[in-house]
Design an enzyme around this catalytic site. Structure first.
Site, PDB file in Angstrom:
ATOM      1  N   GLU A 247      11.878  -2.701  -7.371  1.00  0.00           N
ATOM      2  CA  GLU A 247      12.008  -2.682  -8.878  1.00  0.00           C
ATOM      3  C   GLU A 247      12.591  -4.278  -9.148  1.00  0.00           C
ATOM      4  OE1 GLU A 247      11.083  -0.391 -10.600  1.00  0.00           O
ATOM      5  OE2 GLU A 247      11.487   1.473  -9.170  1.00  0.00           O
ATOM      6  N   HIS A 250       9.223  -6.394  -9.864  1.00  0.00           N
ATOM      7  CA  HIS A 250       8.775  -5.927 -10.882  1.00  0.00           C
ATOM      8  C   HIS A 250       9.462  -6.726 -12.026  1.00  0.00           C
ATOM      9  CE1 HIS A 250       5.947  -2.714 -10.085  1.00  0.00           C
ATOM     10  NE2 HIS A 250       7.009  -1.681 -10.024  1.00  0.00           N
ATOM     11  N   CYS A 257       0.806  -3.257  -5.791  1.00  0.00           N
ATOM     12  CA  CYS A 257       0.110  -4.090  -5.023  1.00  0.00           C
ATOM     13  C   CYS A 257      -1.066  -3.144  -4.461  1.00  0.00           C
ATOM     14  CB  CYS A 257       0.846  -4.618  -3.758  1.00  0.00           C
ATOM     15  SG  CYS A 257      -0.156  -5.414  -2.516  1.00  0.00           S
TER      16      CYS A 257
HETATM   17 ZN   LIG Z   1       1.490  -6.654  -1.834  1.00  0.00          ZN
HETATM   18 ZN   LIG Z   2       6.961   0.097  -9.280  1.00  0.00          ZN
END
Ligand SMILES: [Zn+2]
Ligand SMILES: [Zn+2]
Length: 331
Positions: A247, A250, A257
């Site tokens: 997180e 992010h 990915c």
């Molecule tokens: Zn990755």
């Molecule tokens: Zn996520």
């Protein structure tokens, strides 16, 4: 809406099956909000062949990290995140182009903000989590004094006899407490969360624009049935480190990915999360490295030592090998 959440359930045992089914739908939808928002905000497109070629031939990747040691993703299973969510790849160049918060000298600390009480047997040790964060992100990580939920304006409700907090209320409260030098502040709680009408629960939610997130560890404990107790502790710690680092990834503008088995893979269930590694693939490590400028070789060595100390043998071995094969140079 800048929201994301990815992980699935451990719940009150007798409700596990009912909630697990609904959680797949609910968590997937919240994560879809995040994906939709990041695509719109960033204008991320699928990599063209030239951009994809950079993964194998790029000087950075081939010179610093042994790309061949990472496992490309297979076709997803039927219930896996990638089977359900069709997301675009995010190449390094895509990430560079997208709008994101920069790490600066003035804003480079990650804050962990515990909220409420933590059962020591069912939750990760905060200082251990912070130490992991320091090594993984190469940034200062500070644990704040726990907040008393009674002092916060939170909407609450009961689900299956367990209290839940409304995530947006928690995020509002965290935003008002964001320290000036914070890159991001991550609220951590053992109380279950829900994000609004029509939802049973979420594992977490982030507000990228406000640089705050709230994550619940309520569902990561495999329970006292897992023996020995140290295995239970390790499982809680590993799951907690995965969610915290995923997180936080992010927060750095890194989307899910699609390149390799990677900590930034999307996840539709706790089972899927458990099957994914905690390491970053070369593509996503490069993004983080560009944002923070840590020494990759030293980071691998420090992670190897940390994982070994925590009894995470498999994780320690992976990064130890990466440290032994990569070159001690930086971008
Ligand atoms: Zn990755
Ligand atoms: Zn996520």
């Amino acid at each position: 809406m800048d929201d994301t959440s990815d992980f699935l359930p451990w719940w009150v045992r007798h409700q596990r099956l009912v909630l697990a089914a609904s959680a797949v739908v609910l968590v997937a939808a919240v994560s879809a909000w995040f994906v939709a928002e990041t695509q719109l905000a960033a204008g991320v497109e699928r990599c063209d062949p030239e951009a994809e070629a950079e993964l194998g031939s790029d000087d950075w990747a081939s010179g610093v990290v042994d790309v061949a040691a990472f496992t490309p993703l297979d076709e997803p299973g039927g219930g896996d995140w990638r089977a359900i969510h069709k997301e675009p790849r995010q190449c390094f160049s895509d990430w560079l182009d997208r709008k994101r918060q920069d790490v600066t000298q003035e804003r480079r600390t990650l804050y962990l903000q515990p909220i409420g009480s933590f059962d020591a047997e069912a939750s990760p040790d905060m200082e251990t989590l912070a130490e992991f964060g320091r090594i993984y992100f190469g940034l200062p990580v500070k644990v704040m004094e726990p907040l008393d939920p009674a002092s916060l304006e939170l909407s609450k409700r009961q689900l299956g006899g367990e209290e839940q907090w409304l995530t947006t209320d928690v995020l509002d409260e965290l935003e008002t407490r964001l320290p000036n030098d914070a890159y991001a502040m991550l609220g951590l709680t053992m109380t279950d969360l829900w994000p609004g009408d029509g939802w049973n629960f979420v594992f977490g939610q982030a507000r990228l624009s406000g640089r705050v997130g709230i994550y619940s560890f309520a569902r990561y404990d495999p329970g006292p049935g897992v023996r020995p107790a140290d295995d239970r502790r390790r499982m809680i710690l590993l799951r907690s480190m995965k969610v915290m680092s995923h997180e936080t990834g992010h927060m750095f503008g890194i989307t899910h990915c699609l390149h390799y088995e990677c900590n930034m893979n999307g996840s539709n269930s706790l089972y899927e999360t458990d099957s994914q590694p905690i390491h970053l693939c070369p593509v996503d490590l490069r993004k983080l490295h560009h944002a923070v400028s840590f020494d990759i070789h030293r980071r691998y060595l420090a992670l190897a030592e940390f994982y070994a100390e925590q009894g995470l043998v498999e994780q320690a071995e992976f990064v130890r090998l990466r440290a032994s094969t990569n070159q001690p140079k930086t971008d």
